[in-house]
Design a protein around this motif. Structure first.
Motif, mmCIF file in Angstrom:
data_model
loop_
_atom_site.group_PDB
_atom_site.id
_atom_site.type_symbol
_atom_site.label_atom_id
_atom_site.label_comp_id
_atom_site.label_asym_id
_atom_site.label_seq_id
_atom_site.Cartn_x
_atom_site.Cartn_y
_atom_site.Cartn_z
ATOM 1 N N ALA A 1 0.805 -1.221 0.000
ATOM 2 C CA ALA A 1 0.000 0.000 0.000
ATOM 3 C C ALA A 1 0.839 1.273 0.000
ATOM 4 N N PRO A 2 1.789 1.452 0.918
ATOM 5 C CA PRO A 2 2.567 2.693 0.886
ATOM 6 C C PRO A 2 3.443 2.811 -0.350
ATOM 7 N N LEU A 3 3.920 1.691 -0.875
ATOM 8 C CA LEU A 3 4.734 1.735 -2.089
ATOM 9 C C LEU A 3 3.916 2.252 -3.269
ATOM 10 N N ILE A 4 2.751 1.664 -3.481
ATOM 11 C CA ILE A 4 1.914 2.060 -4.615
ATOM 12 C C ILE A 4 1.400 3.486 -4.447
ATOM 13 N N GLU A 5 0.994 3.840 -3.234
ATOM 14 C CA GLU A 5 0.507 5.200 -2.995
ATOM 15 C C GLU A 5 1.625 6.224 -3.195
ATOM 16 N N ALA A 6 2.839 5.906 -2.754
ATOM 17 C CA ALA A 6 3.953 6.832 -2.932
ATOM 18 C C ALA A 6 4.300 7.025 -4.398
ATOM 19 N N ALA A 7 4.014 5.989 -5.214
ATOM 20 C CA ALA A 7 4.278 6.074 -6.657
ATOM 21 C C ALA A 7 3.142 6.753 -7.408
ATOM 22 N N GLY A 8 2.087 7.160 -6.692
ATOM 23 C CA GLY A 8 0.974 7.866 -7.311
ATOM 24 C C GLY A 8 -0.230 7.017 -7.619
ATOM 25 N N GLY A 9 -0.214 5.742 -7.235
ATOM 26 C CA GLY A 9 -1.323 4.846 -7.522
ATOM 27 C C GLY A 9 -2.315 4.739 -6.388
ATOM 28 N N ILE A 10 -3.294 3.871 -6.572
ATOM 29 C CA ILE A 10 -4.362 3.655 -5.589
ATOM 30 C C ILE A 10 -4.464 2.161 -5.325
ATOM 31 N N ILE A 11 -4.567 1.803 -4.055
ATOM 32 C CA ILE A 11 -4.741 0.410 -3.669
ATOM 33 C C ILE A 11 -5.699 0.355 -2.490
ATOM 34 N N THR A 12 -6.742 -0.472 -2.614
ATOM 35 C CA THR A 12 -7.771 -0.602 -1.573
ATOM 36 C C THR A 12 -8.267 -2.038 -1.549
ATOM 37 N N ASP A 13 -9.238 -2.292 -0.670
ATOM 38 C CA ASP A 13 -9.953 -3.556 -0.767
ATOM 39 C C ASP A 13 -11.009 -3.446 -1.863
ATOM 40 N N TRP A 14 -11.780 -4.511 -2.072
ATOM 41 C CA TRP A 14 -12.750 -4.520 -3.170
ATOM 42 C C TRP A 14 -13.919 -3.575 -2.924
#
Length: 258
Positions: A213-226
């Motif tokens: 989660a922090p990796l993807i968010e720091a790269a500008g992406g979004i990650i969540t549950d369904w």
């Protein structure tokens, strides 16, 4: 040196330690056992987690630790390191190089730093939301894809999805401009680096996704549950990651059948 930078340096040191330890066992003679859920665990899993726990104990004696193999210690109740010593034990024991090491640092239950190391590939990804994401020290960023029809989509844990959600699985077979099947953490890491646009994942544990989660968010992406909710220790293990908000919104609608 700032506290945040110091924390990154420690995360990098633990990734290096974990990678070196894992590579001592890779494609060698492994003692393999199976847990009650029939997932395998090897000497390497235990050796990696033991080495990283010893590092944390020496450097951060007040911090809690939650590891896949050795369970959870609360520490000071605020700071916790979450460890997956070998993310992809089945890949590891079959000689497949795309296993990883996952490390997250939580403050008051929120993941503030995430690291993914790919020992065989010599790649280490580190991200802090609000700061930056890097691959071997170089800045990385997600792609700008906003439509599923144009996206490179990775389907993780396809056999579990097929078993539990056959209708969704059938629709996924027609989704995206290009789709690939995988397991483990690497599709999420290369999403952060801009090579993949979306990943759907299923049946994960907190130590499988809290570093992502922090990796993807720091790269500008979004990650969540369904359901579109932020990932945390209590999340149910169903995960959607995407390069852009628009693509993530479309993926959420897709899993709902809309």
């Amino acid at each position: 040196m700032s506290d945040a930078q110091s924390l990154e340096d420690h995360a990098l040191a633990m990734c290096t330690l974990a990678s070196r330890t894992a590579l001592r066992y890779f494609r060698g003679a492994l003692g393999i056992e199976f847990k009650p859920d029939e997932s395998p665990v090897t000497q390497a899993d235990r050796a990696v987690e033991s080495a990283v726990r010893a590092y944390i104990s020496a450097q951060f004696p007040q911090h809690g630790v939650f590891g896949e193999e050795s369970g959870r210690s609360e520490g000071d109740g605020r700071h916790m390191w979450v460890i997956d010593p070998i993310d992809g034990t089945r890949s590891f024991l079959s000689g497949h190089p795309l296993f990883g090491f996952l490390l997250a640092h939580l403050v008051d239950g929120r993941a503030e730093l995430g690291a993914v190391a790919m020992p065989v590939l010599g790649e280490t990804y580190i991200g802090r939301p609000g700061a930056h994401a890097t691959l071997n020290g170089q800045r990385i960023r997600v792609s700008d894809k906003s439509r599923l029809a144009e996206a490179i989509l990775y389907v993780n844990e396809g056999d579990r999805l097929y078993r539990d959600h056959p209708d969704l699985f059938e629709r996924l077979m027609r989704a995206g401009q290009t789709r690939r099947f995988a397991y483990d953490c690497y599709p999420h890491a290369i999403l952060a680096a801009g090579h993949v646009d979306a990943v759907i994942d299923y049946g994960l544990q907190p130590y499988d996704f809290l570093a992502l989660a922090p990796l993807i968010e720091a790269a500008g992406g979004i990650i969540t549950d369904w359901n579109g909710q932020r990932l945390g220790l209590e999340s149910d293990g169903r995960v959607i990651a995407a390069a852009t908000q628009a693509l993530h919104d479309e993926m959420l609608k897709f899993v709902e059948g809309r």
